[in-house]
Design a protein around this motif. Structure first.
Motif, PDB file in Angstrom:
ATOM      1  N   THR A  94       0.824  -1.212   0.000  1.00  0.00           N
ATOM      2  CA  THR A  94       0.000   0.000   0.000  1.00  0.00           C
ATOM      3  C   THR A  94       0.854   1.256   0.000  1.00  0.00           C
ATOM      4  O   THR A  94       1.800   1.384   0.795  1.00  0.00           O
ATOM      5  CB  THR A  94      -0.934   0.031   1.229  1.00  0.00           C
ATOM      6  OG1 THR A  94      -1.798  -1.107   1.194  1.00  0.00           O
ATOM      7  CG2 THR A  94      -1.772   1.303   1.246  1.00  0.00           C
ATOM      8  N   LEU A  95       0.506   2.199  -0.873  1.00  0.00           N
ATOM      9  CA  LEU A  95       1.099   3.539  -0.856  1.00  0.00           C
ATOM     10  C   LEU A  95       0.206   4.434  -0.014  1.00  0.00           C
ATOM     11  O   LEU A  95      -0.980   4.584  -0.298  1.00  0.00           O
ATOM     12  CB  LEU A  95       1.204   4.110  -2.274  1.00  0.00           C
ATOM     13  CG  LEU A  95       1.573   5.604  -2.366  1.00  0.00           C
ATOM     14  CD1 LEU A  95       2.969   5.856  -1.817  1.00  0.00           C
ATOM     15  CD2 LEU A  95       1.447   6.102  -3.804  1.00  0.00           C
ATOM     16  N   LEU A  96       0.773   5.042   1.027  1.00  0.00           N
ATOM     17  CA  LEU A  96       0.029   5.972   1.872  1.00  0.00           C
ATOM     18  C   LEU A  96       0.295   7.395   1.403  1.00  0.00           C
ATOM     19  O   LEU A  96       1.456   7.828   1.325  1.00  0.00           O
ATOM     20  CB  LEU A  96       0.457   5.816   3.334  1.00  0.00           C
ATOM     21  CG  LEU A  96      -0.119   6.851   4.322  1.00  0.00           C
ATOM     22  CD1 LEU A  96      -1.617   6.658   4.500  1.00  0.00           C
ATOM     23  CD2 LEU A  96       0.593   6.774   5.666  1.00  0.00           C
ATOM     24  N   GLN A 140      11.415   7.496   1.268  1.00  0.00           N
ATOM     25  CA  GLN A 140      12.419   6.655   0.615  1.00  0.00           C
ATOM     26  C   GLN A 140      11.855   5.347   0.084  1.00  0.00           C
ATOM     27  O   GLN A 140      12.385   4.775  -0.866  1.00  0.00           O
ATOM     28  CB  GLN A 140      13.558   6.370   1.596  1.00  0.00           C
ATOM     29  CG  GLN A 140      14.379   7.599   1.939  1.00  0.00           C
ATOM     30  CD  GLN A 140      15.565   7.282   2.838  1.00  0.00           C
ATOM     31  OE1 GLN A 140      15.651   6.189   3.406  1.00  0.00           O
ATOM     32  NE2 GLN A 140      16.472   8.233   2.982  1.00  0.00           N
ATOM     33  N   GLY A 141      10.769   4.855   0.676  1.00  0.00           N
ATOM     34  CA  GLY A 141      10.231   3.576   0.243  1.00  0.00           C
ATOM     35  C   GLY A 141       9.336   3.639  -0.974  1.00  0.00           C
ATOM     36  O   GLY A 141       8.833   2.600  -1.429  1.00  0.00           O
ATOM     37  N   VAL A 142       9.120   4.823  -1.529  1.00  0.00           N
ATOM     38  CA  VAL A 142       8.201   4.992  -2.662  1.00  0.00           C
ATOM     39  C   VAL A 142       8.888   4.627  -3.971  1.00  0.00           C
ATOM     40  O   VAL A 142       9.974   5.130  -4.279  1.00  0.00           O
ATOM     41  CB  VAL A 142       7.678   6.441  -2.726  1.00  0.00           C
ATOM     42  CG1 VAL A 142       6.804   6.651  -3.964  1.00  0.00           C
ATOM     43  CG2 VAL A 142       6.910   6.783  -1.460  1.00  0.00           C
ATOM     44  N   THR A 143       8.274   3.756  -4.746  1.00  0.00           N
ATOM     45  CA  THR A 143       8.824   3.373  -6.050  1.00  0.00           C
ATOM     46  C   THR A 143       8.457   4.408  -7.109  1.00  0.00           C
ATOM     47  O   THR A 143       7.580   5.255  -6.908  1.00  0.00           O
ATOM     48  CB  THR A 143       8.286   2.007  -6.487  1.00  0.00           C
ATOM     49  OG1 THR A 143       6.873   2.129  -6.741  1.00  0.00           O
ATOM     50  CG2 THR A 143       8.522   0.955  -5.426  1.00  0.00           C
ATOM     51  N   GLY A 144       9.116   4.312  -8.253  1.00  0.00           N
ATOM     52  CA  GLY A 144       8.800   5.210  -9.355  1.00  0.00           C
ATOM     53  C   GLY A 144       7.360   5.057  -9.814  1.00  0.00           C
ATOM     54  O   GLY A 144       6.684   6.044 -10.121  1.00  0.00           O
ATOM     55  N   ALA A 148       4.403   7.924  -9.732  1.00  0.00           N
ATOM     56  CA  ALA A 148       3.609   8.253 -10.923  1.00  0.00           C
ATOM     57  C   ALA A 148       2.121   8.141 -10.625  1.00  0.00           C
ATOM     58  O   ALA A 148       1.306   8.959 -11.092  1.00  0.00           O
ATOM     59  CB  ALA A 148       3.996   7.338 -12.083  1.00  0.00           C
ATOM     60  N   MET A 149       1.752   7.137  -9.845  1.00  0.00           N
ATOM     61  CA  MET A 149       0.351   6.948  -9.468  1.00  0.00           C
ATOM     62  C   MET A 149      -0.123   8.128  -8.613  1.00  0.00           C
ATOM     63  O   MET A 149      -1.206   8.669  -8.831  1.00  0.00           O
ATOM     64  CB  MET A 149       0.220   5.631  -8.702  1.00  0.00           C
ATOM     65  CG  MET A 149      -1.177   5.099  -8.574  1.00  0.00           C
ATOM     66  SD  MET A 149      -1.188   3.290  -8.273  1.00  0.00           S
ATOM     67  CE  MET A 149       0.036   3.101  -6.986  1.00  0.00           C
TER      68      MET A 149
END
Length: 271
Positions: A94-96, A140-144, A148-149
């Protein structure tokens, strides 16, 4: 090309800002069946929208096997109380996205340890008319792909400025987050001045409002800088120059002080 929009999203806090963001997501084509709304006291309008679009309202967290994005849009002071309920919706991937003023990524991590990918964002009220201005910083844990999302979701309500330093979010809060209130107060002041100059109160208010609306739209459409636009409307030794001779001295330091006060308060809300 794969759409950057998430297939599943949970919005916690469906108030004015959360509702404005939701309208933007629906407008750019996000599938409402993938959206769940969490709000203990949803407005009648939000209940009706959820029913109309087929969005889940206050579902059991266990019923959601996938939550790609969780948007946290409660009041900042509710974070401690809401944290256990929020935790229940966070999955390993999950992206918060938090729009809580003053709450840092560190604050969020301490209260929501299940969240490994976090973005802190600060939209403003014009998001409700798709003219918002948002500042955002990614942890830091967010991917590319996750960034973009998030960018697609935030751009659905206006412009987005990505910051390398999360510490600048408090300044964003003070400038664009609180900024609309400064502009609205300018309209109040201009209307009051028009009344003092002899105009009927209702006419003064309509003229003041239309003036700010028109100036803002001109600023939006013109490639010219604000300084050039100001100069273009200011004839030498004319009426505008006379007015600016009074305004330009004290206004800048007053606005600097205003933004500084708002930034200090944003910092106080942390922790």
């Amino acid at each position: 090309m794969t759409s950057p929009l998430p297939q599943t999203l949970v919005l916690i806090g469906a108030g004015k800002m959360g509702g404005a963001m939701l309208e933007g997501w629906l407008r750019i084509g996000m599938n409402p069946a993938g959206i769940s709304l969490i709000d203990p006291k949803p407005s009648d309008e939000m209940v009706a929208l959820a029913t109309e679009k087929g969005m889940a309202l206050n579902p059991d967290p266990a019923s959601l096997t996938s939550v790609e994005v969780l948007v946290l849009a409660t009041k900042p002071q509710m974070l401690d109380t809401a944290a256990p309920a929020v935790q229940a919706f966070i999955r390993p991937q999950t992206l918060l996205i938090s729009i809580l003023a003053g709450k840092t990524l560190s604050d969020l991590s301490a209260r929501l340890p299940n969240a490994t990918a976090m973005i802190r964002a600060m939209p403003n009220l014009p998001a409700s008319v798709q003219r918002g201005a948002t500042g955002a910083a990614a942890g830091q844990g967010v991917t590319g792909a996750q960034r973009a999302m998030a960018d697609a979701l935030l751009r659905s309500i206006g412009t987005v400025e990505w910051l390398d330093d999360e510490g600048l979010i408090d300044a964003v809060t003070a400038v664009s987050g609180s900024g609309p209130a400064y502009v609205f107060h300018l309209v109040e002041c201009l209307a009051a001045a028009g009344k003092q100059a002899g105009l009927p109160a209702d006419i003064a208010e309509r003229l003041a409002r239309a003036t700010i609306e028109g100036a803002g739209e001109l600023l939006h459409q013109s490639p010219l800088s604000p300084a050039t636009l100001r100069q273009n409307v200011t004839s030498p030794a004319g009426t505008t120059a006379a007015g600016l001779s009074v305004l330009m001295g004290p206004l800048e330091p007053l606005i600097v002080e205003t933004v500084a006060a708002a930034k200090r308060r944003a910092g106080e809300l942390s922790g």
